[in-house]
Write an enzyme that holds these catalytic residues in place. Structure first.
Site, mmCIF file in Angstrom:
data_model
loop_
_atom_site.group_PDB
_atom_site.id
_atom_site.type_symbol
_atom_site.label_atom_id
_atom_site.label_comp_id
_atom_site.label_asym_id
_atom_site.label_seq_id
_atom_site.Cartn_x
_atom_site.Cartn_y
_atom_site.Cartn_z
ATOM 1 N N ASN A 1 0.869 -1.178 0.000
ATOM 2 C CA ASN A 1 0.000 0.000 0.000
ATOM 3 C C ASN A 1 0.910 1.235 0.000
ATOM 4 O OD1 ASN A 1 -1.771 2.049 0.488
ATOM 5 N ND2 ASN A 1 -2.709 1.131 2.304
ATOM 6 N N ARG B 1 -2.609 -2.006 -3.409
ATOM 7 C CA ARG B 1 -3.797 -1.181 -3.220
ATOM 8 C C ARG B 1 -3.691 -0.006 -4.189
ATOM 9 N NH1 ARG B 1 -5.035 3.477 1.007
ATOM 10 N NH2 ARG B 1 -7.226 3.730 0.492
ATOM 11 N N HIS C 1 -12.966 3.164 -0.095
ATOM 12 C CA HIS C 1 -12.981 2.120 0.948
ATOM 13 C C HIS C 1 -13.644 0.847 0.437
ATOM 14 C CE1 HIS C 1 -13.157 5.454 4.253
ATOM 15 N NE2 HIS C 1 -11.916 5.037 4.127
ATOM 16 N N HIS D 1 -17.983 2.155 7.691
ATOM 17 C CA HIS D 1 -16.523 2.194 7.854
ATOM 18 C C HIS D 1 -16.175 3.558 8.459
ATOM 19 C CE1 HIS D 1 -12.263 1.238 6.641
ATOM 20 N NE2 HIS D 1 -12.220 2.525 6.950
ATOM 21 N N ARG E 1 -11.655 16.031 7.005
ATOM 22 C CA ARG E 1 -12.396 16.369 5.775
ATOM 23 C C ARG E 1 -13.813 16.826 6.117
ATOM 24 N NH1 ARG E 1 -11.082 10.655 3.081
ATOM 25 N NH2 ARG E 1 -9.134 10.511 4.220
ATOM 26 N N GLU F 1 -8.313 -4.979 5.179
ATOM 27 C CA GLU F 1 -8.142 -4.658 3.756
ATOM 28 C C GLU F 1 -6.965 -5.424 3.147
ATOM 29 O OE1 GLU F 1 -9.340 -0.169 3.131
ATOM 30 O OE2 GLU F 1 -8.776 -0.524 5.199
HETATM 31 P P1 AMP Z 1 -8.540 4.314 11.075
HETATM 32 O O1 AMP Z 1 -8.394 5.415 10.090
HETATM 33 O O2 AMP Z 1 -9.550 3.266 10.654
HETATM 34 O O3 AMP Z 1 -7.226 3.699 11.498
HETATM 35 O O4 AMP Z 1 -9.162 4.958 12.410
HETATM 36 C C1 AMP Z 1 -8.506 5.967 13.122
HETATM 37 C C2 AMP Z 1 -9.484 6.614 14.079
HETATM 38 O O5 AMP Z 1 -9.946 5.631 15.025
HETATM 39 C C3 AMP Z 1 -8.872 7.750 14.897
HETATM 40 O O6 AMP Z 1 -9.696 8.888 14.844
HETATM 41 C C4 AMP Z 1 -8.847 7.192 16.294
HETATM 42 O O7 AMP Z 1 -9.030 8.172 17.234
HETATM 43 C C5 AMP Z 1 -10.038 6.257 16.296
HETATM 44 N N1 AMP Z 1 -9.934 5.341 17.432
HETATM 45 C C6 AMP Z 1 -9.054 4.345 17.620
HETATM 46 N N2 AMP Z 1 -9.257 3.778 18.841
HETATM 47 C C7 AMP Z 1 -10.286 4.438 19.426
HETATM 48 C C8 AMP Z 1 -10.976 4.346 20.684
HETATM 49 N N3 AMP Z 1 -10.630 3.430 21.591
HETATM 50 N N4 AMP Z 1 -11.986 5.211 20.933
HETATM 51 C C9 AMP Z 1 -12.321 6.137 20.033
HETATM 52 N N5 AMP Z 1 -11.727 6.267 18.837
HETATM 53 C C10 AMP Z 1 -10.718 5.447 18.529
#
Ligand code: AMP
Length: 396
Positions: free
Chosen positions: A7, A91, A180, A208, A241, A384
């Site tokens: 990726n 990806r 996504h 997602h 965003r 993914e």
């Molecule tokens: P991703 O882009 O899928 O990796 O998700 C990242 C987002 O997930 C970030 O905004 C993190 O703050 C949120 N996140 C991860 N762990 C937690 C948690 N325990 N509680 C709230 N948000 C979380």
């Protein structure tokens, strides 16, 4: 059979080597600051110490050379030779209208990826550099491109068209593409298994929710609508965003603040969302903590995020008519019980009844609705990389 999943971002590269016999991760790594001072590769192979290389990496080719060296390193690597790797899955963010599924890379595919640079200027050029570097360094090894947009190509025109003069669709391909897709596809496949039904029999809404967020309405196992659009900017309020807004906001700001198209793009993509509203953070953990301590702007940002998700969830339930399940995934969907609870709050009459106790967990696959809930609510961690590896394997 071992598959390498790559990726490539503009200055970073994530990779995983997956053994498809049992779908286990043999090693995974991250290269950062490609083309910038302070470049670094970090690889972690289960049962071995972390491998760190800090050296100059002038481009993606150099980075991929180092990845191959790390993979085959005697002490820290996961394979003896590159011959053990059957194929490489890449990806790719944008495949436009011509790409409807994962595909073996050839000259035509590379030129389609290039044609879509204009819609994904940060991602597609890096994705193509990664593919070209693999072709050069490991000639003869099959490269498969797995596109974020492909899964959404089943949307009907009534959902993907923008209501602007038709000529702009014909001239420039301006329409909703959705992103996504690899994640929404993975979740759809998994939900067919969980619900013990054929994929073609299930109607679900996939949520997602991460730094970038999107919902998809899945009708008879295929994407019927999704929240992201021509680019990853449309739809939900995200980490940085804006998501949906009246297009006049853009022209107004351009005029009043004397902003170029690149500058307004930067504001809407990098400085907006929950970060822009809270003036604090794009990370939901920071925002939940701040809101609990009484920070009103953090609470407002979270309320806006929840409100927008709820609005699309309701819209998609209306579009689908019959919904078997809704599924939370992504960093927020998998980990934040508060966001999950807030999103479905008050939707009991519509068939969504959360079980507070079952919802009190994170990062695992779980059914979190009550037995009475007409529509089931699930958490399913997305994967993914595994989806890319599975798609790549199909070509061998
Ligand atoms: P991703 O882009 O899928 O990796 O998700 C990242 C987002 O997930 C970030 O905004 C993190 O703050 C949120 N996140 C991860 N762990 C937690 C948690 N325990 N509680 C709230 N948000 C979380």
């Amino acid at each position: 059979m071992k598959i390498l999943v790559i990726n490539c971002g503009s200055s970073s590269l994530k990779y995983q080597l997956i053994d498809m016999n049992n779908e286990s991760v043999l090693t995974k790594g991250l290269v950062e600051r490609i083309g910038i001072d302070g470049a670094k590769l970090e690889q972690k192979t289960p049962g071995k110490e972390k491998y760190i290389v800090e050296t100059e990496m002038k481009d993606h080719k150099k980075a991929i050379e180092l990845v191959f060296t790390a993979l085959t390193d005697e002490k820290f690597g996961a394979v003896k030779s590159l011959d053990e790797i059957g194929a490489i899955g890449h990806r790719v963010v944008h495949g436009g209208e011509k790409i409807t599924e994962s595909t073996l890379v050839d000259e035509e595919v590379k030129s389609i990826i290039e044609d879509c640079f204009v819609f994904a200027p940060l991602h597609n050029p890096a994705n193509l550099l990664g593919i070209k570097a693999c072709e050069e360094i490991a000639p003869g090894k099959p490269n498969v491109a797995v596109f974020d947009t492909a899964f959404h190509q089943t949307m009907p025109a009534s959902n993907y068209m923008y209501a602007i003069p038709y000529e702009y669709y014909e001239k420039y391909g301006l329409r909703k593409y959705g992103f996504h897709g690899t994640s929404h596809n993975f979740i759809t496949n998994r939900m067919a298994e969980i619900l013990k039904k054929e994929k073609s029999e299930i109607n679900i809404v996939t949520l997602h929710l991460g730094n970038g967020s999107s919902l998809a309405a899945i009708k008879s196992g295929k994407c019927y609508d999704t929240t992201m659009g021509l680019t990853t900017l449309e739809g939900l309020v995200m980490g940085t965003r804006s998501g949906d807004l009246d297009a006049t906001v853009v022209t107004f700001l351009q005029e009043k603040e004397n902003l170029s198209p690149a500058e307004i793009n930067n504001i809407l993509n990098k400085k907006s969302g929950v970060l822009g509203v809270s003036q604090l953070s794009s990370d939901f953990r920071d925002l939940e903590n701040a809101a609990n301590e009484g920070n009103k702007q953090a609470q407002l940002a979270l309320d806006m995020f929840v409100g927008r998700v709820k609005k699309y969830l309701g819209a998609y339930m209306a579009q689908l008519g019959r919904v078997d399940a809704i599924v939370f995934t992504g960093g927020i969907g998998e980990n934040s019980k508060t966001m999950r609870a807030d999103i479905v709050a008050g939707m009991e009459e519509l068939g969504l009844v959360l079980d507070i106790k079952k919802n009190d967990m994170r990062g695992e696959e779980a059914l979190i609705s009550t037995d009475e809930s007409k529509i089931k609510i699930y958490v399913v961690p997305t994967n993914e990389e595994l989806m890319i590896a599975r798609d790549t394997l199909r070509f061998l």
